[in-house]
Design an enzyme around this catalytic site. Structure first.
Site, PDB file in Angstrom:
ATOM      1  N   SER A  20      11.169 -10.938  -1.536  1.00  0.00           N
ATOM      2  CA  SER A  20       9.716 -10.999  -1.306  1.00  0.00           C
ATOM      3  C   SER A  20       9.273 -12.357  -0.752  1.00  0.00           C
ATOM      4  O   SER A  20       9.704 -13.409  -1.226  1.00  0.00           O
ATOM      5  CB  SER A  20       8.970 -10.721  -2.619  1.00  0.00           C
ATOM      6  N   SER A  22       6.106 -13.165  -0.861  1.00  0.00           N
ATOM      7  CA  SER A  22       4.837 -13.485  -1.525  1.00  0.00           C
ATOM      8  C   SER A  22       4.873 -14.803  -2.295  1.00  0.00           C
ATOM      9  O   SER A  22       3.895 -15.551  -2.257  1.00  0.00           O
ATOM     10  CB  SER A  22       4.417 -12.335  -2.449  1.00  0.00           C
ATOM     11  N   THR A  67       4.857  -4.096  -6.142  1.00  0.00           N
ATOM     12  CA  THR A  67       5.552  -3.521  -4.996  1.00  0.00           C
ATOM     13  C   THR A  67       6.467  -2.402  -5.457  1.00  0.00           C
ATOM     14  O   THR A  67       6.419  -1.988  -6.627  1.00  0.00           O
ATOM     15  CB  THR A  67       6.265  -4.650  -4.188  1.00  0.00           C
ATOM     16  N   LYS A  71       4.139   0.892  -7.441  1.00  0.00           N
ATOM     17  CA  LYS A  71       2.757   0.927  -6.928  1.00  0.00           C
ATOM     18  C   LYS A  71       1.954   2.131  -7.417  1.00  0.00           C
ATOM     19  O   LYS A  71       0.747   2.029  -7.624  1.00  0.00           O
ATOM     20  CB  LYS A  71       2.772   0.933  -5.395  1.00  0.00           C
ATOM     21  N   ASN A  92      -1.622  -2.401  -5.379  1.00  0.00           N
ATOM     22  CA  ASN A  92      -0.720  -3.495  -4.976  1.00  0.00           C
ATOM     23  C   ASN A  92      -1.157  -4.843  -5.550  1.00  0.00           C
ATOM     24  O   ASN A  92      -0.460  -5.839  -5.379  1.00  0.00           O
ATOM     25  CB  ASN A  92      -0.575  -3.573  -3.441  1.00  0.00           C
ATOM     26  N   ASP A 107      -3.978  -3.620   0.808  1.00  0.00           N
ATOM     27  CA  ASP A 107      -3.263  -3.307   2.062  1.00  0.00           C
ATOM     28  C   ASP A 107      -4.207  -2.813   3.166  1.00  0.00           C
ATOM     29  O   ASP A 107      -4.087  -3.219   4.323  1.00  0.00           O
ATOM     30  CB  ASP A 107      -2.188  -2.240   1.809  1.00  0.00           C
ATOM     31  N   ALA A 132       3.753   9.048   6.870  1.00  0.00           N
ATOM     32  CA  ALA A 132       2.791   9.581   5.896  1.00  0.00           C
ATOM     33  C   ALA A 132       3.088   9.045   4.496  1.00  0.00           C
ATOM     34  O   ALA A 132       2.762   9.673   3.494  1.00  0.00           O
ATOM     35  CB  ALA A 132       2.828  11.114   5.915  1.00  0.00           C
ATOM     36  N   GLY A 134       3.172   5.367   1.846  1.00  0.00           N
ATOM     37  CA  GLY A 134       2.133   4.497   1.294  1.00  0.00           C
ATOM     38  C   GLY A 134       1.407   3.673   2.347  1.00  0.00           C
ATOM     39  O   GLY A 134       0.176   3.529   2.310  1.00  0.00           O
ATOM     40  N   TYR A 231       7.483  -5.946   9.368  1.00  0.00           N
ATOM     41  CA  TYR A 231       7.436  -7.351   9.816  1.00  0.00           C
ATOM     42  C   TYR A 231       8.816  -8.002   9.821  1.00  0.00           C
ATOM     43  O   TYR A 231       8.942  -9.195  10.049  1.00  0.00           O
ATOM     44  CB  TYR A 231       6.468  -8.172   8.943  1.00  0.00           C
TER      45      TYR A 231
END
Ligand code: NDP
Length: 285
Positions: A20, A22, A67, A71, A92, A107, A132, A134, A231
């Site tokens: 992660s 974050s 995450t 979630k 989230n 998000d 289709a 999250g 990303y």
């Protein structure tokens, strides 16, 4: 004995979380704002989630990002789930309201803010979302609420697309007829914004290339914009193909950045997040 009090403890809760970005983003933000605190990694398997949530309450953890794979399931362990997280069906971000733990989802707003910052018009746009899962749900909710004229969902499993459309049939912009990924020509021709929200780009170079090659991007109008929510890599094969056609492209880092910025603002009273410092931290990871 001297004790050192860290004022705010925060972290990302998931499994795995080693990858992660974050912690880098939020620790840089805390430091830039002069807030004494620390954002860590809480690696918690599905069977330990209930216990972990008790720990978060007991320890007074100030804020949490959630995450995969928690979630959806974490919703049942919170005191409140706000309207946007209820609509998306996933939490989230968790914040405290006194002693209560509240779940939200940043998000959808993160995606909208990323597109706005990239000067992409959403109001009145005809949108096609690929996938289709999250991320596609967050995109459908965010873009509808931001004024898109029409949102079409194209997924490889019709039952997954149907489930999404069933949940969102009351949203005015949602086109309730699912589109096949194998039959995209005509909807591409009437699309202003293509949102790549599948995990196909993560499935190795061959699969990612096959997925990108199968998309009829050449049917998009020349003014259309293509965003890929993935990303890593920053330039996916879908974005590379769109760029070769001369289309405007937006990568997934902006959504990651702004969902984090909105979470930070939720935890610290709406105070503006230091976005450029957070972006630089994300880019260094
Ligand atoms: P999910 O697992 O919930 O959904 C993935 C979707 O992709 C499913 O619809 C899945 O279909 C579809 N899919 C996977 N492989 C293919 C393929 N080869 N061809 C067609 N469809 C495929 O994941 P999320 O929705 O949570 O995330 C999707 C991606 O978005 C992730 O890779 C993640 O990196 C990115 N993301 C980025 C964010 C950001 O901040 N930038 C935020 C959230 C997500 P099926 O079920 O049939 O496999």
């Amino acid at each position: 004995m001297s004790t050192h009090k860290t004022e705010f403890l925060l972290g990302v809760l998931g499994c795995p979380v080693a990858h992660s970005r974050s912690p880098a983003m939020h620790n840089a933000a805390l430091q830039a704002k002069g807030i004494e605190g620390f954002y860590g990694r809480f690696e918690v398997a599905a069977e330990s989630l209930t216990e972990a949530m008790r720990g978060i309450r007991a320890l007074g953890i100030h804020g949490v990002n959630v995450t995969v794979p928690h979630k959806e399931t974490v919703r049942l362990l919170l005191d409140e789930v706000d309207a946007i997280a209820t609509r998306i069906g996933a939490v989230n971000t968790i914040f405290r309201d006194k002693d209560r733990l509240v779940g939200t989802n940043t998000d959808a707003r993160g995606l909208v803010r990323a597109l706005e910052r990239a000067e992409v018009a959403i109001e009145g746009a005809r949108v096609v979302v690929l996938g289709a899962g999250g991320a596609a749900r967050a995109a459908a909710v965010g873009l509808t609420e931001a004024g898109a004229a029409r949102v079409q969902i194209a997924a490889r499993r019709p039952e997954q697309a149907q489930a999404l459309l069933q949940d969102y049939q009351s949203l005015s912009a949602i086109d309730t007829t699912p589109v096949s990924l194998l039959d995209l020509n005509s909807c591409m021709a009437h699309c202003d914004l293509l949102v790549q929200a599948t995990s196909a780009p993560l499935q190795g170079p061959k699969e990612a290339a096959a997925f990108a090659d199968a998309l009829p991007l050449d049917h998009l109008p020349q003014a259309a914009v293509v965003i890929d929510l993935v990303y890593e890599p920053l330039e996916t094969q879908v974005l590379a193909a769109a760029r070769r056609l001369g289309l405007k492209t937006v990568d997934g880092l902006g959504m990651l950045l702004y969902q984090g910025a909105i979470a930070f603002e939720t935890w610290f009273g709406g105070e503006g997040a230091p976005v450029e410092i957070m972006r630089a931290a994300l880019q260094r990871v």
